[in-house]
Write a protein that holds these residues in place. Sequence first.
Motif, PDB file in Angstrom:
ATOM      1  N   GLY A 121      48.678 108.131   7.011  1.00 24.79           N
ATOM      2  CA  GLY A 121      49.713 108.170   6.015  1.00 24.79           C
ATOM      3  C   GLY A 121      50.126 106.954   5.573  1.00 24.79           C
ATOM      4  N   LEU A 122      49.691 105.738   5.908  1.00 27.51           N
ATOM      5  CA  LEU A 122      50.103 104.414   5.536  1.00 27.51           C
ATOM      6  C   LEU A 122      48.913 103.725   4.476  1.00 27.51           C
ATOM      7  CD1 LEU A 122      51.419 103.301   8.980  1.00 27.51           C
ATOM      8  CD2 LEU A 122      52.794 104.143   6.993  1.00 27.51           C
ATOM      9  N   THR A 123      49.642 102.782   3.805  1.00 23.05           N
ATOM     10  CA  THR A 123      48.472 101.588   3.143  1.00 23.05           C
ATOM     11  C   THR A 123      48.727 100.562   3.957  1.00 23.05           C
ATOM     12  OG1 THR A 123      50.543 100.709   1.911  1.00 23.05           O
ATOM     13  CG2 THR A 123      49.336 102.503   0.969  1.00 23.05           C
ATOM     14  N   GLN A 124      47.943  99.687   3.851  1.00 22.49           N
ATOM     15  CA  GLN A 124      47.980  98.296   4.942  1.00 22.49           C
ATOM     16  C   GLN A 124      49.309  97.539   4.282  1.00 22.49           C
ATOM     17  OE1 GLN A 124      44.882  95.402   4.404  1.00 22.49           O
ATOM     18  NE2 GLN A 124      44.917  95.220   6.634  1.00 22.49           N
ATOM     19  N   PRO A 125      49.627  97.534   2.977  1.00 19.84           N
ATOM     20  CA  PRO A 125      50.851  96.706   2.924  1.00 19.84           C
ATOM     21  C   PRO A 125      52.236  97.507   3.551  1.00 19.84           C
ATOM     22  CG  PRO A 125      49.551  96.569   1.219  1.00 19.84           C
ATOM     23  CD  PRO A 125      48.904  97.618   1.800  1.00 19.84           C
ATOM     24  N   GLN A 126      52.183  98.745   3.536  1.00 16.87           N
ATOM     25  CA  GLN A 126      53.395  99.448   4.235  1.00 16.87           C
ATOM     26  C   GLN A 126      53.257  99.343   5.862  1.00 16.87           C
ATOM     27  OE1 GLN A 126      52.195 103.389   2.926  1.00 16.87           O
ATOM     28  NE2 GLN A 126      54.141 103.479   1.406  1.00 16.87           N
ATOM     29  N   TYR A 127      52.069  98.917   6.292  1.00 12.26           N
ATOM     30  CA  TYR A 127      52.132  98.872   7.959  1.00 12.26           C
ATOM     31  C   TYR A 127      52.434  97.331   7.875  1.00 12.26           C
ATOM     32  CZ  TYR A 127      50.541  97.848  12.479  1.00 12.26           C
ATOM     33  OH  TYR A 127      50.345  97.284  13.728  1.00 12.26           O
ATOM     34  N   TRP A 128      52.331  96.356   7.243  1.00 14.66           N
ATOM     35  CA  TRP A 128      52.885  95.286   7.113  1.00 14.66           C
ATOM     36  C   TRP A 128      54.406  95.038   6.946  1.00 14.66           C
ATOM     37  CZ3 TRP A 128      48.792  93.139   3.366  1.00 14.66           C
ATOM     38  CH2 TRP A 128      47.609  93.098   4.055  1.00 14.66           C
ATOM     39  N   VAL A 129      54.861  95.993   6.218  1.00 11.48           N
ATOM     40  CA  VAL A 129      56.486  96.062   5.964  1.00 11.48           C
ATOM     41  C   VAL A 129      56.855  96.409   7.562  1.00 11.48           C
ATOM     42  CG1 VAL A 129      58.129  97.303   5.046  1.00 11.48           C
ATOM     43  CG2 VAL A 129      56.507  96.413   3.623  1.00 11.48           C
ATOM     44  N   ILE A 130      56.428  97.653   7.863  1.00  9.54           N
ATOM     45  CA  ILE A 130      56.945  97.999   9.178  1.00  9.54           C
ATOM     46  C   ILE A 130      56.739  96.957  10.490  1.00  9.54           C
ATOM     47  CG2 ILE A 130      56.266  99.507  11.043  1.00  9.54           C
ATOM     48  CD1 ILE A 130      55.491 101.588   8.854  1.00  9.54           C
ATOM     49  N   ARG A 131      55.676  96.226  10.473  1.00  4.86           N
ATOM     50  CA  ARG A 131      55.560  95.142  11.441  1.00  4.86           C
ATOM     51  C   ARG A 131      56.523  93.911  11.186  1.00  4.86           C
ATOM     52  NH1 ARG A 131      50.259  92.329  12.126  1.00  4.86           N
ATOM     53  NH2 ARG A 131      51.038  91.772  14.185  1.00  4.86           N
TER      54      ARG A 131
END
Length: 171
Positions: free
Chosen positions: A49-59
């Motif tokens: 349920g995530l895009t790669q940019p969303q995961y980077w935001v979370i990171r």
Amino acid sequence: MTTDATDVTDVTDKENDPAVLARQPVGSVTDAAHREVIAYIRGRLGELGLTQPQYWVIRFLHPEDLSADGSGRTPAELAELLAPYLLPQDRPAEDAEDLVGRGLLTRDAAGRLWLAEPGRQAHARVKEILPGLRAHIHDGIDDADYASAVRVLRRMMRNVGGPTALERYPL
């Protein structure tokens, strides 16, 4: 267990011929590898349920990852941090807004974004699958071959961009 890349049975003789491989344009090969690897990673993240940019935001908001202290950041600060990693079609501000809307992030009165508990949980789910993603991507490639490939590519970067090219892409 990995095997020597020349032992791979699902490639043609041409794909194992050093003379043929040595004539391949580096831009074409690295672009193709980049596209395939990124598509694979983004596909697996999409299953969570995530895009790669969303995961980077979370990171960049997680105190045990790329945020030194877990402090909130503005969308503009996040966009600046993400800029080196983004593809032309990526929209980090929209991705961050989606994460807020889904409760993975919160926004304070000053507009700073903060990681919420569901965001921490999403981070943990991704961290659980990362070793398997890396293993799949590296299947059939031993660490020495991989290190050689990285060393060769970094030398090419230095050849065309000078020493500052390596500074832009530190290890």
